[in-house]
Design a protein around this motif. Structure first.
Motif, short mmCIF file in Angstrom:
data_model
loop_
_atom_site.label_atom_id
_atom_site.label_comp_id
_atom_site.label_asym_id
_atom_site.label_seq_id
_atom_site.Cartn_x
_atom_site.Cartn_y
_atom_site.Cartn_z
N GLY A 166 0.74 -1.05 -0.01
CA GLY A 166 -0.01 -0.04 0.09
C GLY A 166 0.80 1.21 -0.17
O GLY A 166 0.59 2.35 -0.66
N THR A 167 2.03 1.26 0.76
CA THR A 167 2.72 2.39 0.86
C THR A 167 4.32 1.91 1.12
O THR A 167 4.57 0.88 1.22
N THR A 182 13.60 13.19 5.98
CA THR A 182 13.91 12.16 5.27
C THR A 182 12.87 10.96 5.37
O THR A 182 12.80 10.17 4.61
N CYS A 183 11.75 11.36 6.22
CA CYS A 183 10.80 10.32 6.43
C CYS A 183 9.61 10.70 5.53
O CYS A 183 8.72 11.56 5.85
N THR A 184 9.47 9.87 4.57
CA THR A 184 8.29 10.10 3.63
C THR A 184 7.43 8.77 3.41
O THR A 184 7.91 7.95 3.42
N SER A 185 6.29 8.94 2.77
CA SER A 185 5.36 7.92 2.50
C SER A 185 4.78 8.23 1.36
O SER A 185 4.20 9.31 0.85
N VAL A 186 4.95 7.36 0.42
CA VAL A 186 4.53 7.34 -1.14
C VAL A 186 3.75 6.11 -1.52
O VAL A 186 3.86 5.27 -0.84
N PRO A 187 3.00 6.10 -2.51
CA PRO A 187 2.23 4.75 -2.94
C PRO A 187 3.01 3.54 -3.10
O PRO A 187 4.53 3.70 -3.55
#
Length: 361
Positions: A166-167, A182-187
């Motif tokens: 999901g991510t 630097t903490c990111t959430s993408v598809p």
């Protein structure tokens, strides 16, 4: 000390009539009953169901999440009533909202699980589990915990990507903690699965195959349509390349700056996406000469392992059998418990005596 991992596909389907004549182990034939209705969960939903489903990033207040969580606890407990210490987590994009809902679901009352215990002759049983302590942490922190406190025992600086369905979660982890920028959430990988689904749908009648069923074919590298088996490896490679170029690479260029590469020289890839060699190859190509790209053994279990190690701190060595790491993922639900085996001298202990410090560490 070794860890045992159990994994079931994160899908459910309503099926009120108790299944019979199944001889597989419990994790392959889970049928739960909730509010008078029956549900197939995991592998049996894929094999016996018509359109098994799971809402992507569903909340702990949703039925599919609750059934998958109950199935995980049922396996963790060995289908025996008792007391458990549970750590679970969520992607950072939904963490703050879902954390409160998870605490309500697990902690307000004992968890009652009614399940089909005898598929040969038909029969239901009930398990009552007391969650004596619950901790909810972000998915990426769970993975970092697995790298730092697990067999790798990496106490330096490193980049990490958790490639989920999901991510996808990213971070640069230092000894002082992750750098928030630097903490990111993408598809996640479903981006590639759904673009493949769209491509196939333009030329073939896919009947009732939903994205979870297409994902199973995506993993195997083949699919049967109209009684003809099709090889998907080339198509999979193409769609993973598009996913990397359109989603992952831009996200990393935005999250990671040159100054970050001066702090770390390695990148850990974990999660189900780390099991695709063609996807790993794109990381190796982009970071050649800058970072060593590492796919640790059991990479798809690292979130659950990190959760288990956290539960183990609360249990201590005397009650380690109560510790559970529960990762209710969008593609698979992974349950981590202590294994009933003794490590040999050639194997590095999963948890050393020094690891049992305090839960606040």
């Amino acid at each position: 000390m070794e860890t045992k991992f159990s994994s079931i596909p994160s899908v459910i389907e309503r099926h009120d009539k108790p299944l019979t004549q199944l001889t597989a182990s419990l994790e392959k034939r889970i049928q739960l009953f909730d509010a008078g209705a029956g549900f197939l969960v995991g592998d049996v939903a894929l094999s016996q169901g018509q359109v098994p489903y799971r809402n992507i990033n569903s909340s702990p207040s949703d039925l599919d999440y609750q059934l998958l969580a109950k199935a995980g606890l049922l396996l963790a407990s060995g289908a025996k009533s008792g007391e458990l210490v549970v750590t679970t987590g969520f992607p950072s994009a939904v963490f703050d909202l879902f954390k409160l809902q998870a605490e309500k679901f697990f902690s307000v009352r004992d968890v009652i699980i009614e399940y089909n215990s005898d598929t040969l002759n038909g029969g239901r049983s009930r398990v009552q589990l007391t969650i004596s302590h619950l901790e909810v942490m972000s998915e990426i922190l769970g993975c970092i915990n697995a790298i730092r406190k697990g067999p790798l025992a990496d106490d330096g600086n490193f980049f990490i990507l958790s490639l989920g369905y999901g991510t996808c979660e990213t971070a640069l982890s230092t000894a002082e903690g992750p750098i928030s920028r630097t903490c990111t959430s993408v598809p996640g990988l479903r981006h590639a699965v759904n673009t493949l689904h769209d491509e196939l749908n333009t030329s073939y009648y896919l009947s009732m195959k939903n994205e979870h069923m297409i994902n199973q074919s995506f993993q195997r590298g083949d699919i049967v349509i109209g009684r003809k088996r099709m090889n998907l490896l080339n198509a999979r490679s193409t769609h993973l390349a598009s996913y990397y170029n359109e989603v992952l690479s831009p996200a990393m260029r935005k999250a990671f700056m040159d100054i970050d590469f001066e702090k770390a020289d390695r990148l850990y890839l974990v999660g189900g996406g780390a099991l695709y060699p063609e996807l790993v190859g794109h990381f190796q190509q982009e970071f050649e000469g800058v970072l060593d790209v590492i796919v640790p053994e059991g990479a798809n279990n690292f979130a659950s392992l990190g959760y288990f190690l956290r539960s183990a701190l609360w249990c201590g060595p005397n009650h380690i059998e109560r510790a559970v790491g529960l990762d209710v993922g969008n593609a698979y639900t992974v349950i981590s418990t202590v294994a009933d085996v003794v490590s040999t001298e050639t194997k590095k202990p999963l948890i050393s005596e020094a690891s049992f410090l305090t839960a606040e560490d």
